[in-house]
Design a protein around this motif. Structure first.
Motif, mmCIF file in Angstrom:
data_model
loop_
_atom_site.group_PDB
_atom_site.id
_atom_site.type_symbol
_atom_site.label_atom_id
_atom_site.label_comp_id
_atom_site.label_asym_id
_atom_site.label_seq_id
_atom_site.Cartn_x
_atom_site.Cartn_y
_atom_site.Cartn_z
ATOM 1 N N VAL A 81 36.940 94.008 46.246
ATOM 2 C CA VAL A 81 36.933 92.811 45.400
ATOM 3 C C VAL A 81 37.756 91.672 46.001
ATOM 4 O O VAL A 81 37.785 90.570 45.460
ATOM 5 C CB VAL A 81 37.443 93.112 43.967
ATOM 6 C CG1 VAL A 81 36.535 94.087 43.277
ATOM 7 C CG2 VAL A 81 38.876 93.570 43.977
ATOM 8 N N SER A 83 37.373 89.863 48.732
ATOM 9 C CA SER A 83 36.693 88.706 49.318
ATOM 10 C C SER A 83 36.420 87.632 48.262
ATOM 11 O O SER A 83 36.638 86.443 48.519
ATOM 12 C CB SER A 83 35.394 89.129 50.001
ATOM 13 O OG SER A 83 34.515 89.718 49.063
ATOM 14 N N ASN A 84 35.958 88.029 47.082
ATOM 15 C CA ASN A 84 35.723 87.047 46.020
ATOM 16 C C ASN A 84 37.026 86.403 45.565
ATOM 17 O O ASN A 84 37.085 85.195 45.334
ATOM 18 C CB ASN A 84 35.023 87.687 44.820
ATOM 19 C CG ASN A 84 33.566 87.963 45.093
ATOM 20 O OD1 ASN A 84 32.946 87.284 45.892
ATOM 21 N ND2 ASN A 84 33.027 88.969 44.439
ATOM 22 N N PHE A 85 38.072 87.209 45.432
ATOM 23 C CA PHE A 85 39.366 86.679 44.999
ATOM 24 C C PHE A 85 39.910 85.668 45.999
ATOM 25 O O PHE A 85 40.355 84.580 45.622
ATOM 26 C CB PHE A 85 40.368 87.830 44.801
ATOM 27 C CG PHE A 85 41.738 87.369 44.418
ATOM 28 C CD1 PHE A 85 42.020 87.013 43.112
ATOM 29 C CD2 PHE A 85 42.748 87.290 45.354
ATOM 30 C CE1 PHE A 85 43.282 86.579 42.745
ATOM 31 C CE2 PHE A 85 44.015 86.856 45.013
ATOM 32 C CZ PHE A 85 44.278 86.510 43.700
ATOM 33 N N ARG A 87 38.269 83.941 48.246
ATOM 34 C CA ARG A 87 37.417 82.750 48.256
ATOM 35 C C ARG A 87 37.775 81.810 47.099
ATOM 36 O O ARG A 87 37.954 80.603 47.298
ATOM 37 C CB ARG A 87 35.947 83.155 48.163
ATOM 38 C CG ARG A 87 34.991 81.998 48.291
ATOM 39 C CD ARG A 87 33.515 82.425 48.214
ATOM 40 N NE ARG A 87 33.199 83.522 49.101
ATOM 41 C CZ ARG A 87 32.882 84.754 48.682
ATOM 42 N NH1 ARG A 87 32.823 85.040 47.408
ATOM 43 N NH2 ARG A 87 32.609 85.703 49.550
ATOM 44 N N GLN A 88 37.902 82.366 45.893
ATOM 45 C CA GLN A 88 38.251 81.539 44.734
ATOM 46 C C GLN A 88 39.648 80.936 44.872
ATOM 47 O O GLN A 88 39.880 79.785 44.525
ATOM 48 C CB GLN A 88 38.156 82.355 43.440
ATOM 49 C CG GLN A 88 36.747 82.716 43.060
ATOM 50 C CD GLN A 88 35.907 81.486 42.793
ATOM 51 O OE1 GLN A 88 36.347 80.533 42.176
ATOM 52 N NE2 GLN A 88 34.672 81.504 43.282
#
Length: 130
Positions: A81, A83-85, A87-88
């Motif tokens: 998880v 990569s999404n964190f 990025r955001q």
């Protein structure tokens, strides 16, 4: 238009640290005039868990620090998880940096400039005799 003035001069850098001994203490290794924020992604325990640390560049003015202080810190999470964190987090840090710099330089974003133009048109229409 709102084009980038300096392509490639990013205010946020993301660093994947392969050697956990280096950790997030390598902020000085990345140089550049425009790097305000560095996000370190450090794998822990055979890369199933990562530590994500956001640090500010030393020497930033107080206005920029104040704008970014809510993003500074360290978080542990599963690798799948992260990569999404990251990025955001990078998007939010970039927006906060650009907002602080625009405020400091007195620049307008697109919507602010459009609103200013509309208000000028309203004044012109009201002052023009019929």
């Amino acid at each position: 238009t709102n084009r980038k003035r300096h392509v490639g001069n990013d205010v946020v850098h993301i660093v994947f640290v392969e050697d956990p001994k280096v950790g997030s203490n390598g902020a000085g290794m990345i140089s550049g005039e425009f790097c305000f924020v560095t996000i370190f992604v450090i794998p822990i325990r055979d890369a199933s868990i990562v530590r994500v640390a956001l640090q500010l560049r030393e020497g930033l003015d107080d206005k920029v620090k104040q704008t970014l202080k809510h993003l500074v810190g360290t978080t542990m999470m599963p690798f799948n998880v992260s990569s999404n964190f990251v990025r955001q987090l990078a998007i939010r840090a970039d927006l906060a940096c650009r907002s602080a710099v625009q405020d400091r330089l007195g620049l307008f974003s697109n919507w602010q400039e459009r609103l200013r133009q509309i208000r000028n048109l309203e004044r012109y229409a009201e002052s023009k005799p019929r």
